[in-house]
Each structure stands twice: as C-alpha cells, then as structure tokens.
Design a protein around this motif. Structure first.
Motif, PDB file in Angstrom:
ATOM      1  N   GLY A  51       0.805  -1.212   0.000  1.00 13.07           N
ATOM      2  CA  GLY A  51       0.000   0.000   0.000  1.00 13.07           C
ATOM      3  C   GLY A  51       0.836   1.259   0.000  1.00 13.07           C
ATOM      4  N   SER A  52       0.158   2.377   0.139  1.00 19.38           N
ATOM      5  CA  SER A  52       0.847   3.657   0.123  1.00 19.38           C
ATOM      6  C   SER A  52       0.251   4.585   1.168  1.00 19.38           C
ATOM      7  CB  SER A  52       0.775   4.292  -1.268  1.00 19.38           C
ATOM      8  OG  SER A  52      -0.550   4.448  -1.674  1.00 19.38           O
ATOM      9  N   ARG A  94       0.740   8.998   2.681  1.00 14.33           N
ATOM     10  CA  ARG A  94       1.424  10.283   2.612  1.00 14.33           C
ATOM     11  C   ARG A  94       1.490  10.880   4.004  1.00 14.33           C
ATOM     12  NH1 ARG A  94      -0.222  15.875  -0.525  1.00 14.33           N
ATOM     13  NH2 ARG A  94      -1.763  15.953   1.197  1.00 14.33           N
ATOM     14  N   ARG A 114      10.683   4.407  -3.961  1.00 13.63           N
ATOM     15  CA  ARG A 114       9.387   4.159  -3.330  1.00 13.63           C
ATOM     16  C   ARG A 114       8.879   5.380  -2.559  1.00 13.63           C
ATOM     17  NH1 ARG A 114       8.829   0.720   0.659  1.00 13.63           N
ATOM     18  NH2 ARG A 114      10.982   0.879   1.441  1.00 13.63           N
ATOM     19  N   GLN A 137       5.638  11.015   0.555  1.00 15.52           N
ATOM     20  CA  GLN A 137       4.754  10.069  -0.091  1.00 15.52           C
ATOM     21  C   GLN A 137       5.510   8.758  -0.250  1.00 15.52           C
ATOM     22  OE1 GLN A 137       1.435  10.734  -1.554  1.00 15.52           O
ATOM     23  NE2 GLN A 137       1.412   8.502  -1.651  1.00 15.52           N
ATOM     24  N   HIS A 164       5.107   4.532  -1.390  1.00 11.64           N
ATOM     25  CA  HIS A 164       4.292   3.479  -1.971  1.00 11.64           C
ATOM     26  C   HIS A 164       5.060   2.166  -1.911  1.00 11.64           C
ATOM     27  CE1 HIS A 164       6.595   3.423  -5.796  1.00 11.64           C
ATOM     28  NE2 HIS A 164       6.678   4.727  -5.615  1.00 11.64           N
ATOM     29  N   SER A 165       4.392   1.101  -2.304  1.00 12.19           N
ATOM     30  CA  SER A 165       4.983  -0.246  -2.226  1.00 12.19           C
ATOM     31  C   SER A 165       5.547  -0.502  -0.839  1.00 12.19           C
ATOM     32  CB  SER A 165       6.075  -0.411  -3.298  1.00 12.19           C
ATOM     33  OG  SER A 165       5.557  -0.197  -4.589  1.00 12.19           O
TER      34      SER A 165
END
Length: 123
Positions: free
Chosen positions: A16-17, A19, A66, A81, A83-84
């Motif tokens: 998932g990600s 912020r 990432r 931010q 992700h992964s």
C-alpha cells in the motif's frame, strides 16, 4: 523556535501507500532543509529522505524509488509520499528541520524535531 507536527501515519497493508505531512509553525523559513527520519522498535533512528530550499532531494537506499519528499512553502508543510510499503517500513516517522539549507543525513545536524507519527505495515 520552530514547531513541527507530523500527521498521516497509520496502519497500512504491505504494498500500500500513504502520505505523511509535517506542518511547521513558529520561526519557519523556506531556506531550511527538511528531513524525514524513522525509528523502529529496538533500532536507531535512521535517515529516510531530505529536501533543501530549492527542491533538491536525497533518499536513503532503503526507500529510493518508493518515496517522494516534497515541500509547499506557502503552507509551511513537507510531505513524504511512500508506496509499495513493506513490513520493514514499520516505524515512528519523524520530521526534522535544519536552519542550514543544505541536505544532510545526520540526525544530529537537524535543529528541530516533531513528535513523530506511527506507521505500521502489515504483511
């Protein structure tokens, strides 16, 4: 003095990600370098990413590709931010400000710190 407040942490599944945000108040300046660090249980605080006054960035190898650090000086806010996400990204994430504008990965060279926000990545 500069006050920093992180937000955006929480529980997220692997892959998932999220912020993270860092809101600065007090004697802020767009010339400050800003950094993100993290500390996992039983481990030392480690550098994650940093950004200088002109938008130059630097990342730890562990998050390179990432993570993206950015800043909005009009809002006195810095973002991270990611992700992964992986379970090994689980940590308390801290925002830091350095009154010298150049980037550094060394935590002791930052002047102000937030209280941190917990990020937990489940497998």
């Amino acid at each position: 003095q500069v006050q920093l407040e992180e937000s955006g942490g929480g529980l997220v599944q692997a892959g998932g990600s999220l912020r993270l945000s860092c809101a600065a108040s007090g004697r802020t300046s767009s010339s400050y370098a800003m950094g993100w660090f993290r500390q996992a249980p039983g481990k030392e605080r480690e550098f994650v990413a940093a950004i200088n006054w002109s938008g130059g960035t630097y990342y730890a190898d562990s998050v390179k590709g990432r993570a993206t650090i950015s800043r909005d000086d009009a809002k006195n806010t810095v973002y991270l931010q990611m992700h992964s996400l992986k379970p090994q990204d689980t940590a308390v994430y801290y925002c830091a400000a350095r009154i010298i504008s150049s980037i550094t990965t060394r935590a002791e060279w930052y002047n102000y710190w937030g209280q941190g926000t917990q990020v937990t990545v489940s497998s």
